[in-house]
Motif scaffolding. Structure first.
Motif, PDB file in Angstrom:
ATOM      1  N   ASN A 165       0.832  -1.205   0.000  1.00 36.92           N
ATOM      2  CA  ASN A 165       0.000   0.000   0.000  1.00 36.92           C
ATOM      3  C   ASN A 165       0.865   1.254   0.000  1.00 36.92           C
ATOM      4  OD1 ASN A 165      -2.551  -1.331   0.042  1.00 36.92           O
ATOM      5  ND2 ASN A 165      -2.269  -1.749   2.222  1.00 36.92           N
ATOM      6  N   LEU A 166       1.950   1.231   0.777  1.00 37.13           N
ATOM      7  CA  LEU A 166       2.869   2.368   0.780  1.00 37.13           C
ATOM      8  C   LEU A 166       3.554   2.492  -0.580  1.00 37.13           C
ATOM      9  CD1 LEU A 166       4.584   1.974   4.289  1.00 37.13           C
ATOM     10  CD2 LEU A 166       2.488   3.215   3.691  1.00 37.13           C
ATOM     11  N   LEU A 167       3.906   1.351  -1.165  1.00 37.00           N
ATOM     12  CA  LEU A 167       4.551   1.368  -2.472  1.00 37.00           C
ATOM     13  C   LEU A 167       3.618   1.939  -3.526  1.00 37.00           C
ATOM     14  CD1 LEU A 167       7.119   0.540  -3.991  1.00 37.00           C
ATOM     15  CD2 LEU A 167       6.079  -1.697  -4.374  1.00 37.00           C
ATOM     16  N   ARG A 168       2.353   1.567  -3.464  1.00 34.68           N
ATOM     17  CA  ARG A 168       1.373   2.077  -4.424  1.00 34.68           C
ATOM     18  C   ARG A 168       1.216   3.592  -4.271  1.00 34.68           C
ATOM     19  NH1 ARG A 168      -2.152  -1.051  -3.014  1.00 34.68           N
ATOM     20  NH2 ARG A 168      -1.801  -2.694  -4.533  1.00 34.68           N
ATOM     21  N   THR A 169       1.215   4.068  -3.052  1.00 28.99           N
ATOM     22  CA  THR A 169       1.109   5.510  -2.822  1.00 28.99           C
ATOM     23  C   THR A 169       2.327   6.234  -3.395  1.00 28.99           C
ATOM     24  OG1 THR A 169      -0.221   5.208  -0.819  1.00 28.99           O
ATOM     25  CG2 THR A 169       0.957   7.298  -1.050  1.00 28.99           C
TER      26      THR A 169
ATOM     27  N   GLY B 279      -8.020   8.803  -2.743  1.00 29.22           N
ATOM     28  CA  GLY B 279      -9.074   8.974  -1.749  1.00 29.22           C
ATOM     29  C   GLY B 279      -8.575   9.167  -0.334  1.00 29.22           C
ATOM     30  N   TYR B 280      -7.363   9.719  -0.170  1.00 32.87           N
ATOM     31  CA  TYR B 280      -6.807  10.022   1.142  1.00 32.87           C
ATOM     32  C   TYR B 280      -6.683  11.532   1.298  1.00 32.87           C
ATOM     33  CZ  TYR B 280      -5.214   5.129   1.462  1.00 32.87           C
ATOM     34  OH  TYR B 280      -5.148   3.765   1.521  1.00 32.87           O
ATOM     35  N   THR B 281      -6.366  11.964   2.521  1.00 34.33           N
ATOM     36  CA  THR B 281      -5.991  13.362   2.716  1.00 34.33           C
ATOM     37  C   THR B 281      -4.533  13.537   2.284  1.00 34.33           C
ATOM     38  OG1 THR B 281      -5.215  13.018   4.985  1.00 34.33           O
ATOM     39  CG2 THR B 281      -7.562  13.536   4.680  1.00 34.33           C
ATOM     40  N   GLN B 282      -4.158  14.771   2.003  1.00 37.43           N
ATOM     41  CA  GLN B 282      -2.769  15.024   1.608  1.00 37.43           C
ATOM     42  C   GLN B 282      -1.819  14.672   2.747  1.00 37.43           C
ATOM     43  OE1 GLN B 282      -2.086  18.761  -0.336  1.00 37.43           O
ATOM     44  NE2 GLN B 282       0.108  18.738   0.100  1.00 37.43           N
ATOM     45  N   SER B 283      -2.251  14.914   3.983  1.00 40.77           N
ATOM     46  CA  SER B 283      -1.432  14.585   5.140  1.00 40.77           C
ATOM     47  C   SER B 283      -1.173  13.081   5.221  1.00 40.77           C
ATOM     48  CB  SER B 283      -2.107  15.062   6.423  1.00 40.77           C
ATOM     49  OG  SER B 283      -1.394  14.649   7.564  1.00 40.77           O
ATOM     50  N   ALA B 284      -2.219  12.287   4.940  1.00 36.42           N
ATOM     51  CA  ALA B 284      -2.072  10.828   4.987  1.00 36.42           C
ATOM     52  C   ALA B 284      -1.099  10.352   3.908  1.00 36.42           C
ATOM     53  CB  ALA B 284      -3.428  10.155   4.815  1.00 36.42           C
ATOM     54  N   ILE B 285      -1.165  10.967   2.721  1.00 37.83           N
ATOM     55  CA  ILE B 285      -0.244  10.604   1.641  1.00 37.83           C
ATOM     56  C   ILE B 285       1.192  10.905   2.056  1.00 37.83           C
ATOM     57  CG2 ILE B 285       0.491  11.190  -0.708  1.00 37.83           C
ATOM     58  CD1 ILE B 285      -1.954   9.469  -0.705  1.00 37.83           C
ATOM     59  N   SER B 286       1.411  12.077   2.646  1.00 37.95           N
ATOM     60  CA  SER B 286       2.757  12.454   3.093  1.00 37.95           C
ATOM     61  C   SER B 286       3.279  11.477   4.142  1.00 37.95           C
ATOM     62  CB  SER B 286       2.740  13.876   3.662  1.00 37.95           C
ATOM     63  OG  SER B 286       2.380  14.811   2.664  1.00 37.95           O
ATOM     64  N   GLN B 287       2.383  11.059   5.058  1.00 30.74           N
ATOM     65  CA  GLN B 287       2.789  10.120   6.106  1.00 30.74           C
ATOM     66  C   GLN B 287       3.144   8.759   5.519  1.00 30.74           C
ATOM     67  OE1 GLN B 287      -0.390  10.045   8.988  1.00 30.74           O
ATOM     68  NE2 GLN B 287      -0.210  12.246   9.440  1.00 30.74           N
ATOM     69  N   GLN B 288       2.401   8.320   4.504  1.00 31.45           N
ATOM     70  CA  GLN B 288       2.681   7.022   3.895  1.00 31.45           C
ATOM     71  C   GLN B 288       4.020   7.033   3.166  1.00 31.45           C
ATOM     72  OE1 GLN B 288      -0.644   5.427   1.610  1.00 31.45           O
ATOM     73  NE2 GLN B 288      -2.099   6.322   3.047  1.00 31.45           N
ATOM     74  N   VAL B 289       4.299   8.099   2.432  1.00 32.63           N
ATOM     75  CA  VAL B 289       5.599   8.203   1.752  1.00 32.63           C
ATOM     76  C   VAL B 289       6.723   8.256   2.776  1.00 32.63           C
ATOM     77  CG1 VAL B 289       7.042   9.672   0.281  1.00 32.63           C
ATOM     78  CG2 VAL B 289       4.642   9.271  -0.319  1.00 32.63           C
ATOM     79  N   ALA B 290       6.508   9.025   3.858  1.00 27.78           N
ATOM     80  CA  ALA B 290       7.530   9.124   4.901  1.00 27.78           C
ATOM     81  C   ALA B 290       7.774   7.762   5.557  1.00 27.78           C
ATOM     82  CB  ALA B 290       7.106  10.157   5.943  1.00 27.78           C
ATOM     83  N   ALA B 291       6.702   6.977   5.738  1.00 23.51           N
ATOM     84  CA  ALA B 291       6.854   5.654   6.342  1.00 23.51           C
ATOM     85  C   ALA B 291       7.666   4.730   5.433  1.00 23.51           C
ATOM     86  CB  ALA B 291       5.473   5.049   6.616  1.00 23.51           C
ATOM     87  N   LEU B 292       7.445   4.824   4.123  1.00 23.56           N
ATOM     88  CA  LEU B 292       8.216   4.003   3.191  1.00 23.56           C
ATOM     89  C   LEU B 292       9.683   4.433   3.183  1.00 23.56           C
ATOM     90  CD1 LEU B 292       8.186   1.769   1.041  1.00 23.56           C
ATOM     91  CD2 LEU B 292       7.603   3.511  -0.662  1.00 23.56           C
ATOM     92  N   GLU B 293       9.920   5.738   3.230  1.00 22.88           N
ATOM     93  CA  GLU B 293      11.292   6.233   3.282  1.00 22.88           C
ATOM     94  C   GLU B 293      11.984   5.787   4.563  1.00 22.88           C
ATOM     95  OE1 GLU B 293      11.148  10.323   0.624  1.00 22.88           O
ATOM     96  OE2 GLU B 293      10.379  10.388   2.676  1.00 22.88           O
ATOM     97  N   ALA B 294      11.247   5.784   5.667  1.00 19.51           N
ATOM     98  CA  ALA B 294      11.824   5.344   6.935  1.00 19.51           C
ATOM     99  C   ALA B 294      12.145   3.857   6.896  1.00 19.51           C
ATOM    100  CB  ALA B 294      10.857   5.654   8.074  1.00 19.51           C
TER     101      ALA B 294
END
Length: 287
Positions: free
Chosen positions: A4-8, A26-41
């Motif tokens: 899911n993080l990869l898809r984002t 269908g997410y908030t922009q904040s949720a998208i940023s958090q998902q990308v940050a989680a993948l980077e982490a």
């Protein structure tokens, strides 16, 4: 790595925008940023630059893997659901533009005649999209075409476990303007046309000719559509030459190298039903 993080991440990279990705997914922009940050982490590396939004070198490498990985996941899900599905009177076909020739169209007509209640839909698309439709369960059967040496399989995108069967091969013609000096020849060799002006189209990509016959084949005009009549009109007007299967146009037979227009049937696991019946009909000898 969470798919899911990869898809984002792939969506943000494709759109070049966190807000646009949020709207599409269908997410908030904040949720998208958090998902990308989680993948980077998870990877311990920055994957996207923020101003402007674009993949870093590490992100570029991940994108090379992400498409096939996500497609395989879709293929696995579709394969499991397809195996458990109850057969219906519905058949969804996907085909590249020149895949449905006269023989295959006749076999499809025979299959429909044998099952009057069968509802058939046919979608034309490129090879990449065809692989996606099959992997995602949006098509039951696929028909792909291309130029190949006799009996050689086509080069198709990787889309998970897939049965591929050659169903037809036919002669290739060099399509030329009627007043072309070579139009009256009995046959032509590609080596004699290596410096001619060519059309570069999805129906006959010049990179494929170069793979098969060597460098050369300069593009006089690039046509990004897949309408055969448009291609023939461009040829007739002198914009360039092209190769077409004998069933699709007029021209001079190609004598060398020995190449054919090949059509292959693709499908995943097929439970008993219309798709399996048609697959047998298409892959059997002509009736």
């Amino acid at each position: 790595m969470d798919p899911n993080l990869l898809r984002t991440f792939v969506t943000v990279a494709r759109l070049g925008s966190f807000s646009a990705a949020a709207h599409e997914l269908g997410y908030t922009q904040s949720a998208i940023s958090q998902q990308v940050a989680a993948l980077e982490a998870d990877l311990g590396l920055p994957l996207l630059s923020r101003r402007p939004v674009g993949p870093t070198p590490a992100g570029e490498r991940l994108l090379e893997h992400a498409g096939p990985l996500l497609l395989r996941l879709r293929a696995a899900r579709s394969d499991v659901l397809r195996a458990a599905a109850v057969p219906a009177h519905r058949l969804r076909l996907a085909a590249t533009p020149l895949a449905v020739n006269g023989v295959l169209a006749a076999r499809l007509a025979a299959a429909r005649a044998a099952q009057p209640r069968l509802r058939v839909s046919l979608r034309t698309c490129g090879r990449e999209r065809l692989a996606e439709l099959l992997a995602g369960g949006e098509a039951d059967l696929g028909l792909a075409d291309g130029i190949a040496a006799p009996s050689d399989p086509l080069r198709l995108p990787e889309s998970g476990p897939m049965t591929t069967i050659g169903v037809s091969e036919e002669e290739l013609l060099v399509a030329l303007p009627p007043d072309h000096p070579l139009a009256g020849r009995a046959a032509l060799r590609l080596a004699d046309l290596i410096d001619a002006r060519w059309l570069d189209t999805p129906l006959c990509p010049l990179r494929r000719l170069r793979d098969l016959a060597g460098d050369g084949f300069p593009a006089a005009l690039v046509y990004e559509g897949d309408d055969v009549h448009t291609v023939l009109n461009l040829v007739a007007a002198g914009h360039g030459l092209t190769l077409l299967p004998a069933s699709a146009g007029r021209g001079v037979p190609l004598a060398a190298p020995r190449l054919v227009h090949r059509v292959e049937l693709l499908h995943g696991a097929l439970p008993p039903g219309p798709a399996a019946d048609l697959a047998r009909a298409l892959s059997g000898p002509p009736g």
